[in-house]
Design an enzyme around this catalytic site. Sequence first.
Site, PDB file in Angstrom:
ATOM      1  CG  HIS A 131      55.561 -10.422  91.441  1.00  9.04           C
ATOM      2  ND1 HIS A 131      56.680  -9.661  91.132  1.00  9.04           N
ATOM      3  CD2 HIS A 131      56.002 -11.703  91.486  1.00  9.04           C
ATOM      4  CE1 HIS A 131      57.729 -10.453  90.994  1.00  9.04           C
ATOM      5  NE2 HIS A 131      57.337 -11.707  91.202  1.00  9.04           N
ATOM      6  CG  HIS A 191      61.310 -20.508  89.383  1.00  9.55           C
ATOM      7  ND1 HIS A 191      62.398 -20.244  90.186  1.00  9.55           N
ATOM      8  CD2 HIS A 191      60.571 -19.362  89.382  1.00  9.55           C
ATOM      9  CE1 HIS A 191      62.314 -19.014  90.652  1.00  9.55           C
ATOM     10  NE2 HIS A 191      61.209 -18.466  90.176  1.00  9.55           N
TER      11      HIS A 191
END
Length: 726
Positions: free
Chosen positions: A91, A254
């Site tokens: 991020h 993920h």
Amino acid sequence: MDDVSKCPFSGGVKGFKNKDWWPNQLDLSVLHQHSNLSDPLGEAFDYAKEFKSLDLDALVKDLHALMTDSQEWWPADFGHYGPLFIRMAWHAAGTYRIGDGRGGAGTGQQRFAPLNSWPDNANLDKARRLLWPIKQKYGQKISWADLFVLTGNVALESMGFKTFGFGGGRADTWEPEQDIYWGPEGKWLADERYSGDRELAGSLAAVQMGLIYVNPEGPNGNPDPLAAARDIRETFARMAMNDEETVALIAGGHTFGKTHGAGDASLVGAEPEGADIAQQGLGWASKYGSGKGGDAITSGLEVIWTTTPTKWSNNFFWNLFGYEWELTKSPAGAHQWKPKHGAGANTVPDAHDPSKRHAPSMLTTDLALRFDPAYEKISRRFLENPDQFADAFARAWFKLTHRDMGPKVRYLGPLVPKEDLVWQDPVPALDHPVVDDKDVATLKSKILASGLSVGQLISTAWASASTFRGSDKRGGANGARIRLAPQKDWAVNNPAELAKVLSTLEGIQKEFNASATGGKKISIADLIVLAGNAGVEAAAKKAGVDVAVPFAPGRTDASQEQTDVESFAVLEPTHDGFRNYLSGKQWLSGEELLVDKAQLLTLTAPEMTVLVGGLRVLGANANGSKHGVFTAQTETLSNDFFVNLLDMGVAWTPVDKGEHTFEGRDRKSGAVKWTATRADLIFGSHSQLRALAEVYASSDAKQKFVKDFVAAWTKVMNLDRFDLKA
């Protein structure tokens, strides 16, 4: 005084600022960010020098130890902080967008508003606090910006993944960046940035205000994997990723960890910037259960993708294709997916209770990798070829975390990969002696005798150097990519005339290189800049000022093979106020676009002012435009632009409905004297810029104007010369 709100010197005062009174006032503050006044380390601090003294092995060892050192105040999921730190690094870097090169991990902006309080960054404040003891230990030898990325790498390594490498060199800034346009919305998760058939505005990349990429539930919460795929493709492309890199990043990220949506999201408190002072910069305090561990609420989604969430594997793809999926909701009420018919039960561990097991789950955006035809083809290849997946993820992760750093010469440390990557915009290493002062004088004489005009010399040098973006350190004169596709064909560069100029300069280059002794050569990249310098010197001499424009040889010439045409296409100017160029529909006014360009060129307001005034009279306008050429003596480096702009004998009126272009008429005769654009008239209209224009319009400004123009010109010519700044 008891009521501090009445104290005019208190931070509590809420008086109106100029921007409140005049919302459309041109904001120049973006040109004066990150000054030494806000930097506690001082002007003499050399981050590269500090980083080179860092015991990197010891730091990496400490980071490895941190991964499994679970703290009671914020327990690690599955006993491992790795997934949290991967999200933190992702991020930090994922705000980058190719449109203007802004965002990214390069300056540690995740520490500041708005990023520290974006909904998509919920609970990353905890990751940064977990890192603080290590940052405290190593002090200024490692910036927060570098530490974020390095920690993400170590997190991956600690869970069995081999990363591609790491380059340090990201120096921290000490205040929020004001130049980044995050969108028009005034509400979190709104999406006013779209128009028409879901067309994303400007250089924006994320789909909603406060998200890094896309909505994991699907567009605006609509759980449609194919619609989500469209958003994913658009957003990741605007962040410099192709389909293969996109699949690798989503699946790779993920493979680890989980999302958090244990309960009612309304029980979560304010973000860090809105939280109480007693929270000390932390936010999202939750009243659901313990508010942490198994009770944590972050995105509102409660998803664990794989059977080994703290170990690298191919299990994400096994599960994605191994089950049929049906829509369900998280405990917080968010759309997510579970295997049909109760399949997969008890195959996935609980993050905090070893006695519990779960079925795997997926996000709508995960299913896009299966149901979008192009993504599915890549995903199945990765399923069947784990080595290809690992290599693709390693390379995509490296690109994600280094995309905004510019050329490889800026990377520091022993972990920098040897391989050159085309997205790094490589240029050849210098492999020959460079020209000396005598050679420079000879070359300038030949250039000025070549038949090329001063305007052609200056326009070509500016076109080459002004592609630089201080945001992601791309572009610039080094490499001479102005002679390659796509730059040679850009409309702003007047391709036909550019080809003639380059042909003449290449002839001078070949003649010199063939006759020079001692192996000396001059690159076309250097010669383009030198030609511009010669033009400036000649124009200054015509104005009665003798000046020597500094020149530092050492640029090299890139090849077409070293140039990614698609990647460079985003650097094409749709506007350049310095050349009075504007094309197509713009979302900002001409003067705002000029300031935006100046900010990308790292210019101050005085530098922007003197460059515009000089370039106008030197004949540097795109395609020979006469707008703003307020002089009867072009190609003379005079202050005529400012003198005539401030002449009260001229009255200005718009000539088009949009008030983009103007006529300046003699107040007595009514005759048209000049034409101009908003990028010209702003220097007489805006009070701050007018004050600067008055300095250069004064009768004693002749020498100062030339001196300041040369300094600003030289700065632009050398913006990408990181070798000079090392």
